[in-house]
Every structure is written in C-alpha cells, then in structure tokens.
Design an enzyme around this catalytic site. Sequence first.
Site, PDB file in Angstrom:
ATOM      1  N   HIS A 143       0.794  -1.214   0.110  1.00 29.04           N
ATOM      2  CA  HIS A 143       0.215   0.162  -0.372  1.00 29.04           C
ATOM      3  C   HIS A 143       0.852   1.119   0.348  1.00 29.04           C
ATOM      4  O   HIS A 143       1.297   2.666  -0.408  1.00 29.04           O
ATOM      5  CB  HIS A 143      -0.702  -0.178   1.106  1.00 29.04           C
ATOM      6  CG  HIS A 143      -2.201  -0.989   1.169  1.00 29.04           C
ATOM      7  ND1 HIS A 143      -2.259  -1.710   0.019  1.00 29.04           N
ATOM      8  CD2 HIS A 143      -2.394  -2.006   2.167  1.00 29.04           C
ATOM      9  CE1 HIS A 143      -3.400  -2.386   0.285  1.00 29.04           C
ATOM     10  NE2 HIS A 143      -3.864  -2.997   1.735  1.00 29.04           N
ATOM     11  N   ASP A 146      -5.029  -8.508  -2.439  1.00 31.95           N
ATOM     12  CA  ASP A 146      -5.391  -7.941  -1.094  1.00 31.95           C
ATOM     13  C   ASP A 146      -6.522  -8.897  -1.213  1.00 31.95           C
ATOM     14  O   ASP A 146      -6.717  -9.471  -0.719  1.00 31.95           O
ATOM     15  CB  ASP A 146      -5.861  -6.792  -1.263  1.00 31.95           C
ATOM     16  CG  ASP A 146      -5.468  -6.074   0.008  1.00 31.95           C
ATOM     17  OD1 ASP A 146      -5.565  -7.023   1.032  1.00 31.95           O
ATOM     18  OD2 ASP A 146      -5.160  -5.149   0.519  1.00 31.95           O
TER      19      ASP A 146
END
Length: 453
Positions: free
Chosen positions: A268, A319
């Site tokens: 991220h 994810d």
Amino acid sequence: MSALFARHALLPDGWQKDVLLEWDDAGDLLAVAAGVTRPAGVEAAGYVLPGMVNLHSHSFQRALGGQTEKAGDSPDSFWTWRDLMYRFARNITPEHIEAIAAQLFTECLRHGYTAVCEFHYVQRDPGGAMYARPAETAERVVAASRHSGIGITMLPVLYSYSSFGEVPLKPEQSRFKTNPDDVLKIVEALAPLRDGQTEVGFAPHSLRAASVAQINEVLLALPAARPVHIHIAEQQQEVAQSLDWCGRRPVQWLLDQVAVDQRWCLVHATHLLRDEVDSLAASGAVAGLCPTTEANLGDGMFPLPEFLAAGGRFGIGSDSHISQGAVEELRWLEYGQRLQQRRRNVAHSDGQRHVGDFLWQGALQGGAQASGRRLGALAAGRRADLIVLDDEHPNLCGAALQDVLGSFIFCGNDNLVRDVLAGGRWVVRGQRHVAQDAITARYKRTLAELRRF
C-alpha cells in the site's frame, strides 16, 4: 522437454516474433529463441506473455466479497470494514481456508496471475490456541496452491499488538496472535515444502502489530534471501497514530529503524511525503499496490508519478480479492492516476511510451522481486509461467503488435486470457481451469457452512 511456439511473445526486450519456448519437467524454461521456424508437432499460439505475480493476497477474504457493501449508521471506512472481517474470520476452519484458497487461485490463474504472495495471518483456532501443527493453516493454503497449480510465496505474519506502542491485542484478534518464536516455528515447519513452485518468507503485519525489535529479531534468524512484506501507511489514521506515538510517519520510522532493501515489499504505502517517496525508491524495495482493494476500502491514492520519477519499483496484488484479475488492477492503477492528475497516459517512461507495456513489464519485475522466486520474464532459467491471449477475440483482431497490451488492459471487460501455464503445467485451457468443477463445488459447500453463522 515440452515446448510452445509463439507467433508473438513478450520477451525482456519487448515483443518478438516466431519464438520457441522450451521447458523441462521441473517447470523451468530451458531455452527461449526468437526468429525460428516452428518445429513439427509443437503447439502454436498467437500472443504469449509472462504470467503476472499477485504480490499481496489474504486468500480467506475471497469468501467475504460482496458482504460488506452496506452503509452503516456512521461513515464507513477501512476500520469499519475490518470489524466485519474479524467477525467473519472468527468461524473459519483450516478446511474452509483450503477450499477458499483453491477457488481463489483458480480464478487468479484464469485472469492472468501465475504466482501469488500469501500474507497469511489466521494462525490459531477459534479459541485462540495454536494448532497441534503450528503451520496447519499455512500448509492448507500451500496445499490449495498445489491443487490449483499456482506458484506461491507463503508469508507467515508476525501479529502481536493492536496498535502502536505495543497495545495488547483485542479479543477479536486472538486468531492472528504470533510472536517471533511462533513465526520462526511456522517458517521452519514450512521448509520441507520449498521447491520451484513454493517459497517461504516473512511478514510483519504492520508497525501497529509488530515492534521494530520483534521485526529485527525475526530478520536475524531468517535466511538472508527470503522475501519480507509489510502493510504500511495504508490509512491516514494510521499515519496520525504513528506521529502521535513516535513523532515519525510509518515509512519514515521503518526506514530509520530497519535495514529495508530489495527483498522488502511495502504494501500500500498510500500516504507518503515526497522525502518518503524518494527514500522508498532508493531502498530498492517494491511498492505493493492493490488498487481495487484500496478503492474498495477508501484508502487513497499512491503517488505513482513521483515514485516512478525517483526510480521506484512497483507490483500489483488483489489483497481482499473483490477482483481477481491482473488487468483490473493495472487498469485502475492507471485510471486512478488519471483522475487524480487530470491527464492521460500517466504510467510510462522515456523508453516505453505504451502504457500497457510499461505497466505489464513494470509489475512483472516488481512482482518477481517481491516473490523471491525466478519469475517475471520469458527467459532461460526462469519458471515456465506464461499466459496465452485469445487472438481470435475481436479486441485483438488486426491489432498492431505495439497495441496488443493496450487492448488487453484498456479495452472492454471480456477476459482475453485463453490458456495458462504455471510451473510448466497447463492449468487453464480455453478459459477453464483443469480442476475447476471439483474446486468450485467444494467452495460452494464451504460458503454454505460459513453463511450459517
């Protein structure tokens, strides 16, 4: 030895014509030769690409997809989503974990991923006790990878605290609890599974959940070449909490306290100042970007143009798996930047002006690095991981070679991945996984069980 003849193949130096690819029974490419004549009896394909690496996966969350899209009484955020995920994780069993992972992996394969990095943190039973086999749930995910055929980098997670400053875990986090000894025991238990299709690394969950002292303790005991992944700076609230705790932002603190290098993947890294962008790029670590999940959770936008300008390396992951396709991650990586920058064709370099080619090659290189495996290119010595596009699809009909990847990524919503080879094994043919029916039937039974709770 097995072989495939590609009329067009994406090699490290770009598209080449009339390419013969040969691999052995162990799943390694032995030779890649361009400009050759097709040998008699060798299967031919139109467009062949290296398979993509999915560098960030929580496979069990695949079964949660679609169940969190209802507004609450207060503004929803990553943190409210996390509460729902905790409740879901409370009832999941090792058998469920394996069934969900196998289903996910078939979907990833059918959409262009040939490898996955599993950020695995459901380690304990519902009562919070370790299983008799400390690597029980991790072994289940590896078993699912072998059933599906996808390559895997298993990353047992260090998860000791609920927030910065070593705040104790909440009861709903008890299934995730590990200390350095726990993680190293799991890594050791997984060692016999390491082979051409399986690597084992380590993942401190975040600077909220693992202290710097713990991270360095595991790093000292971990073999030097193993990959290391960490969630970091995903949410503005996380950055604010870090500043309140130590006076430093998460990426600043990590780079100050830990020897971050090319074996690291910072997942991220959404909220960065310019000096953090430059320092992250200079470290050689990969930025692990998950645009569909980051959008779904309202995380924010990674500063991609600045990172690329600083020489940074990136890869993509799905994810939470609200999408399982490499195309959608890359498309929204670019589209997010276009919306933010209010201009077109953001991801490119002086040497590669075609956005699709730049994104695919860049994500291949970053994903391979983050996986710790011999991936990312159609070249001798790499794994035989490749995808064959449907050259009869209208989107590719008559396309100039330099526009193939642009059409693949940015044109329409049909899946153009026809066949997939992973580790030298054909696992998808004609857009169907070879074990799809049995895996999907088991997944459906698992969903039925979980939805009773």
